[in-house]
Design a protein around this motif. Structure first.
Motif, mmCIF file in Angstrom:
data_model
loop_
_atom_site.group_PDB
_atom_site.id
_atom_site.type_symbol
_atom_site.label_atom_id
_atom_site.label_comp_id
_atom_site.label_asym_id
_atom_site.label_seq_id
_atom_site.Cartn_x
_atom_site.Cartn_y
_atom_site.Cartn_z
ATOM 1 N N GLU A 282 9.310 -8.914 -6.484
ATOM 2 C CA GLU A 282 9.588 -7.980 -7.568
ATOM 3 C C GLU A 282 8.440 -7.994 -8.582
ATOM 4 O OE1 GLU A 282 13.465 -8.835 -9.168
ATOM 5 O OE2 GLU A 282 14.455 -8.405 -7.256
ATOM 6 N N THR A 283 7.927 -9.169 -8.875
ATOM 7 C CA THR A 283 6.808 -9.290 -9.815
ATOM 8 C C THR A 283 5.594 -8.506 -9.322
ATOM 9 O OG1 THR A 283 7.575 -11.462 -10.526
ATOM 10 C CG2 THR A 283 5.260 -10.939 -10.958
ATOM 11 N N GLU A 284 5.293 -8.605 -8.028
ATOM 12 C CA GLU A 284 4.145 -7.870 -7.479
ATOM 13 C C GLU A 284 4.359 -6.362 -7.556
ATOM 14 O OE1 GLU A 284 2.406 -11.002 -4.188
ATOM 15 O OE2 GLU A 284 4.292 -9.950 -3.739
ATOM 16 N N MET A 285 5.579 -5.916 -7.301
ATOM 17 C CA MET A 285 5.843 -4.472 -7.394
ATOM 18 C C MET A 285 5.707 -3.982 -8.838
ATOM 19 S SD MET A 285 8.619 -3.225 -4.608
ATOM 20 C CE MET A 285 9.561 -4.669 -4.177
ATOM 21 N N VAL A 286 6.197 -4.776 -9.786
ATOM 22 C CA VAL A 286 6.074 -4.390 -11.195
ATOM 23 C C VAL A 286 4.603 -4.372 -11.611
ATOM 24 C CG1 VAL A 286 6.600 -5.096 -13.565
ATOM 25 C CG2 VAL A 286 8.393 -5.141 -11.811
ATOM 26 N N GLU A 287 3.815 -5.336 -11.143
ATOM 27 C CA GLU A 287 2.377 -5.343 -11.440
ATOM 28 C C GLU A 287 1.690 -4.114 -10.842
ATOM 29 O OE1 GLU A 287 0.402 -7.209 -13.430
ATOM 30 O OE2 GLU A 287 2.293 -8.072 -14.118
ATOM 31 N N ALA B 294 9.663 -3.195 1.377
ATOM 32 C CA ALA B 294 8.628 -4.100 0.850
ATOM 33 C C ALA B 294 9.226 -5.459 0.509
ATOM 34 C CB ALA B 294 7.965 -3.478 -0.378
ATOM 35 N N ARG B 295 10.407 -5.463 -0.085
ATOM 36 C CA ARG B 295 11.067 -6.739 -0.394
ATOM 37 C C ARG B 295 11.352 -7.514 0.884
ATOM 38 N NH1 ARG B 295 15.986 -6.063 -4.058
ATOM 39 N NH2 ARG B 295 15.779 -8.301 -4.183
ATOM 40 N N ARG B 296 11.842 -6.816 1.915
ATOM 41 C CA ARG B 296 12.104 -7.493 3.192
ATOM 42 C C ARG B 296 10.814 -7.990 3.839
ATOM 43 N NH1 ARG B 296 15.703 -3.130 3.754
ATOM 44 N NH2 ARG B 296 14.348 -2.083 5.256
ATOM 45 N N ILE C 57 0.842 -1.203 0.000
ATOM 46 C CA ILE C 57 0.000 0.000 0.000
ATOM 47 C C ILE C 57 0.875 1.251 0.000
ATOM 48 C CG2 ILE C 57 -1.588 1.355 1.433
ATOM 49 C CD1 ILE C 57 -2.748 -1.430 2.327
ATOM 50 N N THR C 58 1.905 1.247 0.810
ATOM 51 C CA THR C 58 2.786 2.411 0.906
ATOM 52 C C THR C 58 3.528 2.642 -0.401
ATOM 53 O OG1 THR C 58 3.013 2.051 3.280
ATOM 54 C CG2 THR C 58 4.665 3.450 2.224
ATOM 55 N N VAL C 59 4.034 1.577 -1.002
ATOM 56 C CA VAL C 59 4.706 1.694 -2.298
ATOM 57 C C VAL C 59 3.741 2.271 -3.331
ATOM 58 C CG1 VAL C 59 5.644 0.333 -4.230
ATOM 59 C CG2 VAL C 59 6.500 -0.032 -1.905
ATOM 60 N N ALA C 60 2.509 1.782 -3.358
ATOM 61 C CA ALA C 60 1.518 2.290 -4.314
ATOM 62 C C ALA C 60 1.241 3.775 -4.079
ATOM 63 C CB ALA C 60 0.228 1.474 -4.212
ATOM 64 N N ALA C 61 1.092 4.166 -2.819
ATOM 65 C CA ALA C 61 0.826 5.577 -2.523
ATOM 66 C C ALA C 61 2.004 6.452 -2.940
ATOM 67 C CB ALA C 61 0.536 5.750 -1.034
ATOM 68 N N ASN D 77 4.584 8.925 -13.488
ATOM 69 C CA ASN D 77 4.852 8.358 -12.164
ATOM 70 C C ASN D 77 5.288 6.905 -12.272
ATOM 71 O OD1 ASN D 77 3.946 10.823 -11.303
ATOM 72 N ND2 ASN D 77 2.194 10.047 -10.157
ATOM 73 N N ALA D 78 4.642 6.173 -13.168
ATOM 74 C CA ALA D 78 5.002 4.764 -13.357
ATOM 75 C C ALA D 78 6.405 4.632 -13.954
ATOM 76 C CB ALA D 78 3.971 4.074 -14.253
ATOM 77 N N ILE D 79 6.740 5.478 -14.906
ATOM 78 C CA ILE D 79 8.068 5.418 -15.522
ATOM 79 C C ILE D 79 9.141 5.724 -14.480
ATOM 80 C CG2 ILE D 79 9.575 6.422 -17.296
ATOM 81 C CD1 ILE D 79 7.163 4.635 -18.300
ATOM 82 N N THR D 80 8.895 6.721 -13.635
ATOM 83 C CA THR D 80 9.832 7.035 -12.549
ATOM 84 C C THR D 80 9.978 5.831 -11.621
ATOM 85 O OG1 THR D 80 9.302 9.389 -12.640
ATOM 86 C CG2 THR D 80 10.270 8.573 -10.587
ATOM 87 N N ALA D 81 8.858 5.198 -11.288
ATOM 88 C CA ALA D 81 8.875 4.038 -10.387
ATOM 89 C C ALA D 81 9.641 2.862 -10.991
ATOM 90 C CB ALA D 81 7.448 3.621 -10.039
ATOM 91 N N VAL D 82 9.539 2.672 -12.297
ATOM 92 C CA VAL D 82 10.290 1.592 -12.955
ATOM 93 C C VAL D 82 11.797 1.819 -12.785
ATOM 94 C CG1 VAL D 82 10.904 0.606 -15.207
ATOM 95 C CG2 VAL D 82 8.501 0.942 -14.611
ATOM 96 N N GLY D 83 12.237 3.042 -12.966
ATOM 97 C CA GLY D 83 13.662 3.339 -12.790
ATOM 98 C C GLY D 83 14.129 3.066 -11.373
ATOM 99 N N ILE D 84 13.325 3.424 -10.414
ATOM 100 C CA ILE D 84 13.680 3.168 -9.011
ATOM 101 C C ILE D 84 13.646 1.682 -8.719
ATOM 102 C CG2 ILE D 84 12.921 3.526 -6.620
ATOM 103 C CD1 ILE D 84 12.021 6.353 -7.624
ATOM 104 N N ALA D 85 12.638 0.994 -9.243
ATOM 105 C CA ALA D 85 12.558 -0.461 -9.052
ATOM 106 C C ALA D 85 13.809 -1.132 -9.623
ATOM 107 C CB ALA D 85 11.294 -1.015 -9.709
#
Length: 140
Positions: A107-112, A100-102, A79-83, A125-133
């Motif tokens: 990783e698959t769930e975060m990418v989804e 979140a990983r800990r 939830i926090t990652v999504a927000a 926002n999604a493109i920025t998040a992909v770079g951080i991921a």
């Protein structure tokens, strides 16, 4: 007159004694606590500038909200990652993706989540998040 002066002096003396005792107790507790544990991450990041905010982070956010039994930490992390993706907060997103990983988010769930949020929170926002991921996943 003499009686009221004596009462005022006694009251002032008791007040000073009480204040000194409380101050010494607070100092002893603080000294003992500081010797026993390292400063929290919040204290390290902001305690020198915003000590109350660091205290609230430690005691309320992390000590209470994140410990409530209504949601698993894994779910709280997702939830926090999504927000943070939706709000475009890359600095905080990085550390929360690591957490979140800990906490068991894959990783698959975060990418989804990122893909889903692209349509609801915005493509940039999604493109920025992909770079951080990518950074977080490669830092294994």
């Amino acid at each position: 007159m003499k009686f009221s002066t004596t009462i005022r002096l006694a009251t002032a003396g008791a007040s000073l004694l009480l204040t000194g005792t409380l101050s010494a107790m607070a100092h002893a507790q603080t000294s003992g606590e500081a010797a026993d544990k390292q400063p929290s991450r919040a204290q390290q990041l902001m305690g020198d500038i915003a000590p109350k905010l660091a205290e609230l982070t430690d005691n309320v956010l992390l000590g209470d909200v994140w410990e409530r039994p209504g949601l698993a930490k894994r779910d709280r992390s997702l939830i926090t990652v999504a927000a943070l993706i939706a709000l475009n907060r890359p600095d905080q997103l990085r550390s929360h993706m690591q957490l979140a990983r800990r906490n068991g988010v894959t990783e698959t769930e975060m990418v989804e989540a990122i893909t889903q949020l692209a349509f609801y929170a915005g493509w940039p926002n999604a493109i920025t998040a992909v770079g951080i991921a990518r950074e977080v996943f490669n830092a294994k």
